[in-house]
Scaffold this active site. Structure first.
Site, PDB file in Angstrom:
ATOM      1  CB  CYS A  23      -0.781  -0.077   1.215  1.00  0.00           C
ATOM      2  SG  CYS A  23      -0.280   0.100   2.856  1.00  0.00           S
TER       3      CYS A  23
ATOM      4  CG  HIS B 278      -4.041  -0.102   4.423  1.00  0.00           C
ATOM      5  ND1 HIS B 278      -3.435  -1.074   3.850  1.00  0.00           N
ATOM      6  CD2 HIS B 278      -5.154   0.205   3.718  1.00  0.00           C
ATOM      7  CE1 HIS B 278      -3.904  -1.366   2.555  1.00  0.00           C
ATOM      8  NE2 HIS B 278      -4.952  -0.488   2.414  1.00  0.00           N
TER       9      HIS B 278
ATOM     10  CG  HIS C 223      -6.406   0.355  -0.815  1.00  0.00           C
ATOM     11  ND1 HIS C 223      -6.536  -0.895   0.045  1.00  0.00           N
ATOM     12  CD2 HIS C 223      -7.467  -0.007  -1.507  1.00  0.00           C
ATOM     13  CE1 HIS C 223      -7.849  -1.347   0.067  1.00  0.00           C
ATOM     14  NE2 HIS C 223      -8.528  -0.831  -0.863  1.00  0.00           N
TER      15      HIS C 223
END
Length: 188
Positions: A91, A144, A160
């Site tokens: 990510c 993330h 992502h």
């Protein structure tokens, strides 16, 4: 030469979406966001990643849309921890590479990216903003990041890399992402 390979190896495996322990003896260095005014107009061949070509992006669009278009070229790429190429991507690697290609330098790790730019309320999120999440990690830290690609009618979609599906587009209305969401930040 061995030292250079060792440094490259360490860099590859320490930069990821997941949090990692920091050395007790490491010096803290400030990372900066560097935006060159002509970055979007440049189509330098040394920024290409194999067949992904930033010069194929329409330069008449905004910086955010240019970065988004580049990131979308990675859609479908498999997940690879520490990856930053079409052979595998994590990510923060996706976000890092998408911005770096246009000479905007962000930290390589998502929790460090979350310290850059300024916080934005969800109702003010724009394309190109970054979304940060805490996804069930032991240290309860940001691990993330996603790049907002559309934000209309209270629906925010972001690109992502996930461990199961690789680089995908998701919506912040999905329960998992809604409950894991921490904050949005603007770096452009």
């Amino acid at each position: 030469m061995k030292r250079l390979i060792f440094i490259a190896f360490i860099t590859l495996f320490t930069g990821s979406c997941k949090s990692s322990k920091q050395s007790k003896h490491s010096k803290k260095t400030a990372s900066k966001i560097i935006i060159e005014p002509s970055a979007i107009d440049q189509t330098s061949t040394n920024n290409k990643t194999d067949s992904l070509d930033p010069s194929k992006i329409n330069t008449a669009t905004s910086k955010a849309e240019t970065i988004i278009s580049y990131a979308k070229q990675f859609e479908g790429v498999r997940y690879k921890w520490g990856g930053t190429t079409e052979n595998g991507m994590d990510c923060s690697g996706l976000v890092f590479e998408s911005f770096r290609t246009f000479n905007i330098l962000l930290p390589r790790i998502s929790r460090d990216m979350a310290k850059k730019g300024h916080k934005v309320p969800l109702n003010k999120v724009k394309n190109g903003d970054l979304l940060f999440f805490k996804t069930q990690n032991r240290r309860n830290t940001i691990n993330h990041v996603g790049l907002v690609i559309t934000s209309t009618n209270k629906i925010i979609k972001f690109i992502h890399a996930t461990t199961r599906k690789g680089v995908i587009v998701s919506s912040l209305t999905e329960n998992y992402w809604k409950t894991s969401f921490v904050e949005a930040r603007r770096v452009l």
